[in-house]
Scaffold this motif. Structure first.
Motif, PDB file in Angstrom:
ATOM      1  N   THR A 192      -5.154   4.647  -2.659  1.00 23.92           N
ATOM      2  CA  THR A 192      -4.832   3.535  -1.762  1.00 23.92           C
ATOM      3  C   THR A 192      -6.068   2.771  -1.303  1.00 23.92           C
ATOM      4  N   ASP A 233       0.877   4.299  -2.633  1.00 24.81           N
ATOM      5  CA  ASP A 233       0.783   5.700  -2.219  1.00 24.81           C
ATOM      6  C   ASP A 233       1.849   6.541  -2.921  1.00 24.81           C
ATOM      7  N   GLU A 260       0.825  -1.207   0.000  1.00 26.39           N
ATOM      8  CA  GLU A 260       0.000   0.000   0.000  1.00 26.39           C
ATOM      9  C   GLU A 260       0.863   1.262   0.000  1.00 26.39           C
ATOM     10  N   GLU A 271       1.139   7.376  -6.348  1.00 29.97           N
ATOM     11  CA  GLU A 271      -0.015   8.274  -6.418  1.00 29.97           C
ATOM     12  C   GLU A 271      -1.266   7.576  -6.915  1.00 29.97           C
TER      13      GLU A 271
END
Length: 241
Positions: free
Chosen positions: A64, A58, A54, A61
């Motif tokens: 999530t 992130d 995850e 971009e």
């Protein structure tokens, strides 16, 4: 290859930080190098594999909660701040891709209902809600994963039968054979983990370590179960007596 290396910026982590830096595999992480088009993260629940996946999403971009850069919707996701302390090294830099969270896929499908105006052309021509769970996953893999990109998948086997897991392996093969895609997958599936020439990182120890397919718990336990099913179950159930 696209994502070549990730680095955890240990010097920037506050000394009083707790989760997720309390997870042993994360606590001792310095660098991780990716050398194959297909990488698997394995480990018990809570070992940190999904947390790191995850965090990579992130930094890419991606949403999530699940999706790509253009999928903007909200659903409860991890409150992990791990991504703030990661540095990703690319060759070349890729911005296209997708992050799949099996647990929140329903919310992603609902998001598409609200924003898609193409007739779901990237998802097999039908709403994901009008397909079974397994069908909707395969529709995503077949039609959405058709561009040069990085695909981050958290337990994609959750909705796939063994036969459909094999079909998914063929999709991975077709997408990676010309170096057009990179997959990083957190999985418990001994079928998916059997993908040839993949690298497998185990999160079960104090440090993240590369392991062979035959040395994963998923392989050894499944093999033992299939070969000694009656004995294993008898031993397991005798503990209740």
């Amino acid at each position: 290859m696209f994502l070549k290396k990730l680095t955890l910026l240990q010097e920037k982590i506050p000394h009083d930080s707790k989760y997720p830096f309390s997870i042993p595999a994360i606590k001792h992480l310095r660098e991780m190098t990716f050398q194959k088009s297909v990488t698997f993260f394995v480990g018990e629940n809570g070992s940190g594999k999904s947390t790191l996946l995850e965090a990579i999403a992130d930094k890419c971009e991606f949403n999530t909660a699940g999706g790509g850069r253009n999928n903007t919707y909200e659903v409860h996701a991890s409150e992990s701040s791990l991504g703030d302390y990661l540095r990703l090294s690319w060759l070349p830099k890729i911005t296209n891709g997708f992050f799949l969270r099996a647990e929140s896929f329903y919310h992603f499908a609902t998001h598409l209902e609200e924003v898609d105006n193409t007739g779901f052309v990237h998802y097999g021509g039908r709403s994901l809600h009008e397909q079974s769970h397994g069908e909707s996953f395969l529709s995503l893999f077949k039609h959405r994963f058709n561009q040069r990109g990085i695909y981050l998948l958290d337990e994609p086997e959750a909705a796939l039968s063994p036969a459909r897991q094999l079909a998914f392996l063929k999709i991975i093969h077709d997408l990676t054979r010309n170096n057009e895609a990179q997959f990083i997958i957190a999985s418990h599936s001994p079928i998916l983990l059997g993908y040839p020439d993949a690298e497998i990182f185990s999160f079960d120890g104090d440090t993240i370590a590369e392991v062979s397919y035959e040395n994963t718990d998923h392989y050894t336990l499944t093999k033992y179960f299939l070969q000694h099913r009656e004995k294993l179950l008898a031993e397991l159930f005798s503990e209740d007596v």
